[in-house]
Design a protein around this motif. Structure first.
Motif, short mmCIF file in Angstrom:
data_model
loop_
_atom_site.label_atom_id
_atom_site.label_comp_id
_atom_site.label_asym_id
_atom_site.label_seq_id
_atom_site.Cartn_x
_atom_site.Cartn_y
_atom_site.Cartn_z
N ALA A 43 1.40 -2.07 -4.44
CA ALA A 43 1.63 -0.50 -4.31
C ALA A 43 0.42 0.22 -3.55
O ALA A 43 0.66 1.19 -3.24
CB ALA A 43 1.98 -0.02 -5.33
N GLY A 44 -0.40 -0.47 -3.30
CA GLY A 44 -1.83 -0.05 -2.63
C GLY A 44 -2.80 0.47 -3.37
O GLY A 44 -3.72 0.99 -2.62
N ALA A 45 -2.81 0.34 -4.39
CA ALA A 45 -4.18 0.64 -5.34
C ALA A 45 -5.12 -0.33 -5.25
O ALA A 45 -4.90 -1.30 -5.09
CB ALA A 45 -3.77 0.69 -6.69
N THR A 46 -6.62 0.23 -5.43
CA THR A 46 -7.63 -0.45 -5.60
C THR A 46 -7.63 -0.73 -7.31
O THR A 46 -7.54 0.26 -7.96
CB THR A 46 -8.88 0.25 -5.37
N VAL A 47 -7.48 -2.23 -7.67
CA VAL A 47 -7.36 -2.59 -8.97
C VAL A 47 -8.39 -2.97 -9.76
O VAL A 47 -9.17 -4.13 -9.06
CB VAL A 47 -6.20 -3.53 -9.16
N ILE A 48 -8.96 -2.71 -10.75
CA ILE A 48 -9.99 -3.27 -11.56
C ILE A 48 -9.60 -3.98 -12.88
O ILE A 48 -8.67 -3.21 -13.37
CB ILE A 48 -11.17 -2.44 -12.19
N VAL A 49 -9.53 -5.19 -12.94
CA VAL A 49 -9.24 -5.89 -14.16
C VAL A 49 -10.47 -6.29 -15.16
O VAL A 49 -11.37 -6.53 -14.89
CB VAL A 49 -8.44 -7.30 -13.81
N ALA A 50 -10.03 -5.60 -16.28
CA ALA A 50 -11.22 -5.91 -17.33
C ALA A 50 -10.84 -6.72 -18.71
O ALA A 50 -9.67 -6.56 -19.07
CB ALA A 50 -11.50 -4.48 -17.92
N SER A 51 -11.64 -7.65 -18.82
CA SER A 51 -11.45 -8.31 -20.37
C SER A 51 -12.63 -8.94 -20.57
O SER A 51 -13.90 -8.74 -19.94
CB SER A 51 -10.25 -9.16 -20.10
N ARG A 52 -12.63 -9.87 -21.49
CA ARG A 52 -14.05 -10.54 -22.22
C ARG A 52 -14.55 -11.44 -21.47
O ARG A 52 -15.51 -11.77 -21.14
CB ARG A 52 -13.78 -11.16 -23.48
N ARG A 53 -13.77 -12.24 -20.59
CA ARG A 53 -13.99 -13.14 -19.72
C ARG A 53 -14.21 -12.65 -18.22
O ARG A 53 -13.19 -11.96 -17.68
CB ARG A 53 -13.18 -14.42 -19.64
N ILE A 54 -15.23 -12.96 -17.43
CA ILE A 54 -15.20 -12.80 -16.03
C ILE A 54 -15.02 -14.17 -15.28
O ILE A 54 -15.69 -15.46 -15.75
CB ILE A 54 -16.73 -12.46 -15.65
N SER A 55 -14.21 -14.33 -14.39
CA SER A 55 -13.75 -15.85 -13.61
C SER A 55 -14.72 -15.65 -12.53
O SER A 55 -14.62 -14.87 -11.63
CB SER A 55 -12.17 -15.84 -13.60
N LEU A 56 -15.25 -16.88 -11.98
CA LEU A 56 -15.81 -17.01 -10.60
C LEU A 56 -14.74 -17.15 -9.72
O LEU A 56 -13.68 -17.76 -9.84
CB LEU A 56 -16.64 -18.44 -10.87
N SER A 57 -15.09 -16.89 -8.38
CA SER A 57 -13.98 -16.78 -7.38
C SER A 57 -13.53 -18.13 -7.23
O SER A 57 -12.27 -18.18 -6.99
CB SER A 57 -14.49 -16.14 -6.21
N GLY A 58 -14.02 -19.16 -7.15
CA GLY A 58 -13.66 -20.66 -7.00
C GLY A 58 -12.61 -20.93 -8.12
O GLY A 58 -11.54 -21.74 -7.66
N GLU A 59 -12.77 -20.50 -9.31
CA GLU A 59 -11.99 -20.77 -10.47
C GLU A 59 -10.61 -20.14 -10.32
O GLU A 59 -9.62 -20.66 -10.81
CB GLU A 59 -12.75 -20.13 -11.80
N ARG A 60 -10.66 -18.97 -9.99
CA ARG A 60 -9.53 -18.19 -10.01
C ARG A 60 -9.19 -17.35 -8.79
O ARG A 60 -9.53 -16.19 -8.63
CB ARG A 60 -9.43 -16.96 -11.23
N PRO A 61 -8.96 -18.26 -7.76
CA PRO A 61 -8.51 -17.41 -6.31
C PRO A 61 -7.39 -16.38 -6.40
O PRO A 61 -7.64 -15.09 -5.70
CB PRO A 61 -8.14 -18.58 -5.38
N ASP A 62 -6.60 -16.40 -7.41
CA ASP A 62 -5.61 -15.32 -7.47
C ASP A 62 -6.26 -14.12 -8.09
O ASP A 62 -5.51 -12.92 -7.96
CB ASP A 62 -4.30 -15.85 -8.62
N LEU A 63 -7.37 -14.01 -8.44
CA LEU A 63 -8.11 -12.61 -8.82
C LEU A 63 -8.93 -12.27 -7.74
O LEU A 63 -9.64 -11.00 -7.98
CB LEU A 63 -8.92 -12.91 -10.11
N ALA A 64 -8.84 -12.69 -6.40
CA ALA A 64 -9.87 -12.37 -5.33
C ALA A 64 -9.42 -10.71 -4.87
O ALA A 64 -10.43 -10.06 -4.69
CB ALA A 64 -9.70 -13.23 -4.27
#
Ligand SMILES: NC(=O)c1ccc[n+]([C@@H]2O[C@H](COP(=O)([O-])OP(=O)(O)OC[C@H]3O[C@@H](n4cnc5c(N)ncnc54)[C@H](OP(=O)(O)O)[C@@H]3O)[C@@H](O)[C@H]2O)c1
Length: 257
Positions: A43-64
């Motif tokens: 819908a056009g927002a800038t989105v920040i996702v927060a939780s205990r774990r940080i995923s490296l870009s290689g591990e989770r391309p869907d979070l890019a």
């Protein structure tokens, strides 16, 4: 009174656009939260996702598409520091919850389980709302997440029912206390996310099949169904203090699990 006077001034239809808005989804790296994060991004927002774990870009391309923030909702000073660092935001959605099965039973020898669950779900939701509120821009919203057990208790789930009901009560309280910030809760039914991965594959498939056969929707819920509801709550300026059931009609049929 003339017909013209009698008519309310028409407001132009606003589509569910979040262009230029900043959305924070606590619990947004998996499951329902990820469905909400994706809907907000689309819908056009800038989105920040927060939780205990940080995923490296290689591990989770869907979070890019998302900025990641490390945050444990049980640690109030960390929650405050995280929202102070995030700064001004438009919409907060809290989907984070303790792991399934971590709450214990009512007749357990001690109350460790319920304390842990309330801390993760109820007080965690409270802490996020409390420390995000000073940073919410005008027109902002807070959305909490519960589940059908808030209204339909099941044996063995007293802690979950109590925590969900408390979150829904908090939601109504804050709709008054933080007005005109709008505060709502989504109460999902069965949503086919990895939250269910603790079940053996056959059991999970069987559960999904029962849902597809018995729920009035004749399909299992998906994370994007909750994303759609969250988008509605963020963008409709006249909805506050409410609980939306998004459950495929689960509330109308006997329990499947
Ligand atoms: N799926 C369903 O059928 C369903 C139905 C009704 C209600 N619900 C409710 O919806 C919620 C989320 O469900 P889901 O399917 O999205 O589950 P999920 O995929 O397991 O998501 C839970 C999220 O919460 C985060 N989290 C857990 N503890 C945290 C903490 N202390 N601080 C910050 N983040 C934390 C986890 O990320 P990290 O591990 O990185 O912290 C994870 O991203 C739960 O409350 C569940 O009870 C689910």
């Amino acid at each position: 009174m003339t017909a013209a006077n009698n008519q309310q001034e028409a407001t132009p239809f606003t589509p569910m656009s979040l262009a230029g808005k900043k959305v924070v989804v606590v619990g947004g790296k998996t499951g329902i939260g990820l469905g909400v994060a994706r809907a907000a991004r689309a819908a056009g927002a800038t989105v920040i996702v927060a939780s205990r774990r940080i995923s490296l870009s290689g591990e989770r391309p869907d979070l890019a598409d998302f900025e990641q923030v490390r945050l444990d909702v049980r640690d109030e000073s960390a929650v405050k520091a995280a929202f102070d660092a995030i700064g001004p935001l438009d919409h907060l959605v809290v989907t984070a919850a303790p792991d399934l099965g971590s709450w214990g039973a009512f007749m357990d020898a001690d109350m460790q389980g319920v304390r842990r669950y309330l801390e993760g779900k109820f007080l965690g939701s409270w802490a996020c709302a409390r420390h995000a509120a000073p940073h919410l821009r005008p027109g902002g919203t807070i959305t909490f997440l519960t589940g059908g057990m808030a209204a339909r208790p099941k044996i063995g789930f007293a802690a979950v029912t109590s925590a969900f009901a408390a979150v829904e009560a908090l939601s109504g309280s804050l709709a008054l206390e933080l007005a005109p910030t709008r505060v709502n809760t989504i109460r999902p039914g069965f949503i086919d996310t990895d939250m269910w991965s603790f079940l053996p594959v056959e059991h999970r498939d069987g559960l999904r099949k029962k849902v597809e056969e018995t729920f009035p929707s004749r399909r299992a819920g998906k994370a994007e169904d909750i994303g759609h509801a969250a988008l509605f709550l963020m963008t409709n300026p006249y909805v506050t203090g409410t609980v939306i059931e998004v459950s495929g009609g689960e509330n109308l049929v006997p329990s499947v699990s």
